[in-house]
Design an enzyme around this catalytic site. Structure first.
Site, PDB file in Angstrom:
ATOM      1  N   ASP A  15       2.978   7.075   2.488  1.00 22.55           N
ATOM      2  CA  ASP A  15       2.157   5.951   2.309  1.00 22.55           C
ATOM      3  C   ASP A  15       1.169   6.337   1.300  1.00 22.55           C
ATOM      4  OD1 ASP A  15       0.340   3.719   2.695  1.00 22.55           O
ATOM      5  OD2 ASP A  15      -0.901   5.049   3.886  1.00 22.55           O
ATOM      6  N   ASP A  17      -2.643   4.887   0.308  1.00 23.11           N
ATOM      7  CA  ASP A  17      -4.079   4.849   0.684  1.00 23.11           C
ATOM      8  C   ASP A  17      -4.298   5.311   2.005  1.00 23.11           C
ATOM      9  OD1 ASP A  17      -4.566   3.725  -1.836  1.00 23.11           O
ATOM     10  OD2 ASP A  17      -4.274   1.534  -0.997  1.00 23.11           O
TER      11      ASP A  17
HETATM   12 MG   LIG Z   1      -2.565   3.764   4.321  1.00 26.60          MG
END
Ligand SMILES: [Mg+2]
Ligand SMILES: [Zn+2]
Length: 181
Positions: A15, A17
């Site tokens: 992932d 952010d």
């Molecule tokens: Mg995230």
């Protein structure tokens, strides 16, 4: 943990952010490279993950594009700079897959749907989900990993039903390195 411990991971899906860079406050988005704050230990973690896996993919929901808070070019600019920085920090190859769609678009790529992972596997047919890993800071990351059958690792503060959880990506990387057969 149901996966067998591989000698090498086929792919690591990361992932963005909250995992690689500091997450924007709720309802806000990272819109520029200046606002893209790489978390401490990220590049070191990427070097470790690079060494123990065949490929690294970043899979990220960026609905700020659909909401016209940033253009596709703005987003590409952030990713071009991040990849260049990663390369200069000794990370081999980082491929980035983005869902730019909004919640109601009915797309198949917004996590927790597995579209981005499937797209990565289409582009790189050597990817085997059963010896791959999804790492993220949200339950949707855990969910997408379970949907395709990877090992799942949560980083950060969120608690959930992942195979393992760590405060930071660096700790997760060390664990993945150590648990190999
Ligand atoms: Mg995230
Ligand atoms: Zn999408």
């Amino acid at each position: 943990v149901t996966n067998t411990e591989p000698a090498r991971y086929s792919a690591i899906f990361l992932d963005r952010d909250g995992t690689l860079n500091r997450k924007a406050p709720e309802g806000e988005y990272v819109l520029t490279w200046d606002a893209f704050e790489v978390l401490p230990g990220t590049y070191e973690a990427l070097r470790i993950l690079d060494a123990v896996s065949d490929q690294i993919f970043v899979v990220t929901n960026q609905r700020g594009v659909a909401r016209e808070l940033m253009s596709q070019e703005d987003l590409d600019d952030i990713h071009t700079r991040f990849r260049a920085e990663a390369t200069s920090q000794g990370v081999k190859a980082l491929r980035i897959y983005v869902c730019p769609h909004d919640l109601d678009a009915g797309c198949k790529c917004r996590k927790p749907q597995p579209g981005l992972l499937e797209e990565a596997r289409r582009d790189h047919p050597s990817v085997r989900f059963e010896t791959s890993v999804v790492i993220g800071d949200s339950l949707s990351d855990v969910e997408v990993g379970k949907a395709v059958g990877t090992l799942t690792v949560l980083v950060g503060e969120q608690q959930g039903d992942a195979d393992a959880s760590f405060p930071t990506l660096l700790e997760a990387a060390h664990w993945l390195e150590d648990r190999r057969r």
